[in-house]
Design an enzyme around this catalytic site. Structure first.
Site, mmCIF file in Angstrom:
data_model
loop_
_atom_site.group_PDB
_atom_site.id
_atom_site.type_symbol
_atom_site.label_atom_id
_atom_site.label_comp_id
_atom_site.label_asym_id
_atom_site.label_seq_id
_atom_site.Cartn_x
_atom_site.Cartn_y
_atom_site.Cartn_z
ATOM 1 C CD GLN A 166 -3.077 0.885 2.178
ATOM 2 O OE1 GLN A 166 -3.168 -0.165 2.809
ATOM 3 N NE2 GLN A 166 -3.882 1.914 2.400
ATOM 4 C CB SER A 195 2.743 -4.356 4.111
ATOM 5 O OG SER A 195 1.660 -4.279 5.000
ATOM 6 C CG LEU A 196 -1.454 -5.410 -0.480
ATOM 7 C CD1 LEU A 196 -2.696 -6.235 -0.240
ATOM 8 C CD2 LEU A 196 -1.730 -4.166 -1.283
ATOM 9 N NE ARG A 219 -2.877 -7.412 5.236
ATOM 10 C CZ ARG A 219 -2.115 -6.361 4.984
ATOM 11 N NH1 ARG A 219 -2.498 -5.479 4.082
ATOM 12 N NH2 ARG A 219 -0.964 -6.184 5.630
ATOM 13 C CG HIS A 271 2.459 -3.045 9.787
ATOM 14 N ND1 HIS A 271 2.157 -4.352 9.471
ATOM 15 C CD2 HIS A 271 2.389 -2.336 8.626
ATOM 16 C CE1 HIS A 271 1.945 -4.429 8.163
ATOM 17 N NE2 HIS A 271 2.070 -3.229 7.639
ATOM 18 C CD GLN A 306 1.955 -8.302 6.602
ATOM 19 O OE1 GLN A 306 1.001 -7.530 6.554
ATOM 20 N NE2 GLN A 306 2.402 -8.975 5.552
#
Length: 318
Positions: free
Chosen positions: A17, A101-102, A126, A210, A260
């Protein structure tokens, strides 16, 4: 770790992202029927025209976490399918995948862990769960930049926390770490970082990603992950949580994906580990060029090919 010998090993890098922008994926859509098919499937899964949103906006909708994550995942997969279709990559040469991440969900899909449609459902949920947690939690993030910040960030967060929520959230490169937490704690760490000689930049984000403020999103994601059909990845996939390769155990991979959301993304560490352990051709998929830039600041000698758009055809000789 996946250890099959591959003649021309490819390591795919999948953006996270922040890489979204109006027009993302359109060059691949225009150039590749395989990419068009990815967007057609995405529309069926989501029930709306993701291609139109990605190519035309509006920006305020595309930039929302729930839209951006689905759009980035789809653009990356479309680029990969287009590269295969054009013969610019071979699936048999795929050695490893990594995603920021994503992008770890994209990496897992491309390694064969779950179908495109199931992955899209997961990243859409998500994003929705993270958006809801962000709106409820009132957190923010601040980028800390400068020589030595990778080792100094944890101490700065400890110093500035003062009973609030504040953690290093993204180890992007040896020169940049993003801290995440409640606004007061983020303001304190920005001041402390400035006093220590680092640059602090407040980020325009929906929430404290996070960090523990994402715990409600992690709980929702955990339920969805358990309802998804999984396969063992056919290639090495790097973990954001550990900064090294996932073990080849589906239950452990699932736990890592859930963790995560509330754990630091160790992208810098994973790229350093990858450079030492995974020689090969590094390819960054659409959208954007963020990961190529981070690699230049992390492992300077490692070249990353970027495919935000298809390569231009060679010019005919005059």
């Amino acid at each position: 770790m996946h250890t099959t010998s591959i003649l021309n090993p490819i390591i795919l890098l999948c953006p996270g992202q922040g890489a979204q922008a109006i027009g993302m994926g359109k060059a691949w859509f225009d150039a590749s029927p395989a990419a068009q098919a990815v967007y057609a499937e995405a529309a069926q899964v989501l029930g709306f025209d993701l291609a139109k949103l990605s190519f035309e906006g509006p920006a305020e909708v595309l930039n929302k976490t729930d839209s951006a994550q689905a759009a980035i995942y789809t653009a990356s997969v479309a680029a990969y399918r287009g590269l295969l279709e054009k013969g610019l990559l071979s699936a048999t040469d795929l050695k490893a995948t990594a995603g920021l991440s994503l992008g770890e969900f994209t990496a897992l899909h491309l390694a064969g862990a779950f179908s495109f449609a199931d992955g899209l459902r997961l990243v859409r949920l998500r994003g929705q769960a993270m958006q809801a947690a962000a709106e409820a939690g009132q957190g923010t993030m601040v980028a800390l930049t400068g020589d030595g910040i990778e080792t100094a960030a944890a101490g700065l967060c400890d110093q500035a926390r003062q009973g609030g929520i504040l953690v290093p959230a993204n180890y992007n490169s040896p020169m940049q770490v993003v801290a995440s937490g409640d606004p007061a704690a983020c303001a304190r760490v920005a001041e402390a970082a400035g006093a220590a000689g680092f640059k602090a930049t407040a980020l325009t984000v929906a929430g404290a990603f996070h960090s523990d403020l994402m715990k409600p999103a992690a709980d929702k994601l955990a339920a969805a992950i358990e309802q998804t059909a999984w396969n063992l990845p056919k290639a090495t996939v790097l973990s954001n949580v550990s900064g090294v390769a996932h073990v080849t155990d589906i239950a452990t991979i699932k736990k890592s994906l859930i963790a995560q959301l509330t754990s630091p993304v160790r992208w810098s560490q994973s790229m350093q580990w990858s450079a030492q352990n995974l020689p090969g051709r590094y390819v960054e998929l659409a959208p954007g060029k963020v990961l190529s830039g981070l690699m230049r600041r992390t492992v300077k000698e490692l070249k990353v090919e970027n495919f935000d758009a298809p390569p231009a055809p060679p010019q005919a000789a005059a």
